[in-house]
Design an enzyme around this catalytic site. Structure first.
Site, short mmCIF file in Angstrom:
data_model
loop_
_atom_site.label_atom_id
_atom_site.label_comp_id
_atom_site.label_asym_id
_atom_site.label_seq_id
_atom_site.Cartn_x
_atom_site.Cartn_y
_atom_site.Cartn_z
N TYR A 61 -19.95 61.12 18.04
CA TYR A 61 -19.88 61.80 16.73
C TYR A 61 -20.75 63.06 16.76
CZ TYR A 61 -17.35 57.60 15.96
OH TYR A 61 -16.42 56.60 16.11
N ARG B 297 -30.06 56.17 16.77
CA ARG B 297 -29.25 55.48 17.78
C ARG B 297 -28.70 56.47 18.80
NH1 ARG B 297 -24.07 51.22 17.59
NH2 ARG B 297 -25.25 49.69 18.78
N ARG C 233 -19.82 42.31 17.24
CA ARG C 233 -18.65 41.48 16.93
C ARG C 233 -18.98 40.04 16.58
NH1 ARG C 233 -16.16 42.98 22.39
NH2 ARG C 233 -18.40 43.02 22.73
C1 FMN Z 1 -15.37 47.17 14.42
C2 FMN Z 1 -16.48 47.97 15.03
C3 FMN Z 1 -17.01 49.04 14.33
C4 FMN Z 1 -18.10 49.75 14.85
N1 FMN Z 1 -18.65 50.77 14.11
C5 FMN Z 1 -19.78 51.39 14.55
C6 FMN Z 1 -20.45 52.34 13.72
O1 FMN Z 1 -20.06 52.63 12.58
N2 FMN Z 1 -21.56 52.92 14.22
C7 FMN Z 1 -22.06 52.62 15.49
O2 FMN Z 1 -23.08 53.17 15.90
N3 FMN Z 1 -21.45 51.71 16.27
C8 FMN Z 1 -20.34 51.07 15.83
N4 FMN Z 1 -19.76 50.09 16.60
C9 FMN Z 1 -20.45 49.64 17.83
C10 FMN Z 1 -21.31 48.41 17.51
O3 FMN Z 1 -22.45 48.78 16.75
C11 FMN Z 1 -21.79 47.70 18.81
O4 FMN Z 1 -22.51 48.61 19.58
C12 FMN Z 1 -20.62 47.14 19.62
O5 FMN Z 1 -19.82 46.31 18.81
C13 FMN Z 1 -21.10 46.34 20.83
O6 FMN Z 1 -21.86 45.22 20.42
P1 FMN Z 1 -21.25 43.73 20.52
O7 FMN Z 1 -20.93 43.52 21.98
O8 FMN Z 1 -22.34 42.82 20.04
O9 FMN Z 1 -20.04 43.69 19.67
C14 FMN Z 1 -18.65 49.40 16.12
C15 FMN Z 1 -18.09 48.32 16.83
C16 FMN Z 1 -17.02 47.61 16.29
C17 FMN Z 1 -16.48 46.43 17.06
#
Ligand code: FMN
Length: 359
Positions: free
Chosen positions: A179, A226, A317
């Protein structure tokens, strides 16, 4: 090494555990970026997190990327967040807003016809979902004029002030995942020839200015940032390791003296030199997340702490599917499976209807 259930002081807050709700875009706000009852319920269901980081939230109308994401720039949006903050606090939680200006990863159909701005007039690769037109290519953004940049920094500052006004506990500056701020950091998306482009120090300048200004406005102990070094996402390519090292060193060393609440890093390789160096250079609370591989488990999260790769773990997730995740992990209870088909769809399904242990 700490346990996931040990307390942790992060800036102005005492986290009762080290399980952080990762920022998660869920596209449930209304067409004006205002959150209602559904989001109040969603966030209050997850108040047991050590810290809640909200979904990416646009600091300005032009900063919106995806459809139905919330903002922090209108009085109605602030009122929506106030109800969320109150509900989370009533359950003993802490919540910071992730400030996400999407830059070129946006489409006019998702933001009332507004065009995109970015460091350079280079379109992001691929397509994005729009409510009216389905999948559409990312348009070519307009390169920000040098004289406009202070105004964009000010958008972040005003949104941070609005977050505090809403009763939220602070903000996270989103400098990751392709972004706007990441578009400045990455050579693949920044071809500027002024003081915001070229050298690592110049590409880090916008990130530093935003972070410093936001910290001055609301207090550094209420501000996190972040980063996702070398994530190579959305065309924000960073494929020269020496350049990645230099860029993130420039950024981290400039913000370290501010004493921010935390740095949060998303990296598939949390042991990489770059990530270890960011943590060392920052020297404060460090939240780690290993990215989009296997769903985070209690074991994989605890292993990150055991290996001293972070002080707390952001969980995405698994937390979407389990509103009472810290409790489930603590008791070894069975887990609900996340359903990717409802990550971004409207309504309660896949948002607030995952069952809790309590029923
Ligand atoms: C549905 C979804 C939406 C996400 N939206 C954002 C977001 O708005 N901002 C961000 O920094 N990361 C976003 N991410 C990344 C998550 O913060 C995270 O880094 C990613 O899901 C990996 O972690 P996990 O393996 O525990 O799911 C998103 C991930 C998912 C799956």
């Amino acid at each position: 090494m700490p346990d996931l259930y040990d307390e942790l002081t992060v800036g102005a807050w005492t986290l009762p555990n080290r399980i952080v709700l990762a920022p998660l875009t869920r596209s449930r706000a209304d067409e004006n970026g205002v959150h209602g009852d559904l989001a109040v319920e969603y966030y209050s269901q997850r108040a047991g997190a050590g810290l809640i980081i909200t979904e990416g939230t646009q600091p300005s109308a032009v900063g919106q990327g995806y459809s139905n994401t919330p903002g922090l720039h209108s009085p109605e949006q602030v009122e929506g967040w106030r109800r969320i903050a109150d509900a989370v606090h009533a359950k003993g939680g802490r919540i910071v807003a992730q400030l996400m200006h999407a830059g070129r990863v946006s489409h006019p159909d998702n933001k009332h016809g507004l065009g995109a701005v970015a460091p350079s007039a280079l379109a992001a690769p691929g397509e994005m979902f729009t409510v009216q037109g389905g999948m559409q290519p990312h348009p070519v953004p307009r390169a920000l004029e040098l004289a406009e940049i202070p105004g964009v920094v000010e958008e972040y500052v005003q949104a941070a002030r609005n977050a505090i006004e809403a009763g939220l506990d602070g903000v996270e500056v989103h400098a990751a995942n392709g972004y706007l701020i990441h578009q400045f950091l990455a050579p693949g998306s920044n071809q500027r020839t002024d003081e915001y482009g070229g050298s690592p120090e110049n590409r880090a300048r916008f990130a530093i200015e935003v972070t410093r200004a936001v910290a001055e406005a609301i207090g550094a102990d209420r501000v996190g940032i972040r980063m996702s070094p070398a994530h190579n996402i959305q065309g924000c390519t960073e494929d020269d390791p020496a350049d990645v090292e230099a860029t993130y060193a420039a950024l981290t060393q400039a913000i370290a003296p501010l004493s921010l609440a935390y740095v949060s890093v998303l990296s598939a390789d949390p042991r990489s030199e770059t990530v270890l160096r960011i943590r060392k250079d920052f020297g404060g609370p460090f939240i780690i997340n290993t990215g989009f591989g296997d769903v985070t488990t209690r074991e994989s999260a605890q292993a990150l702490l055991d290996d001293d790769l972070g002080d707390a773990v952001a969980v995405g997730r698994a937390y979407i599917a389990n509103p009472d995740l810290p409790q489930r992990w603590a008791t070894g209870a069975e887990l609900n499976e996340p359903d990717p088909d409802t990550f971004y769809t409207p309504g309660a399904k896949g948002y607030t209807d995952y069952p809790t242990l309590a029923g």
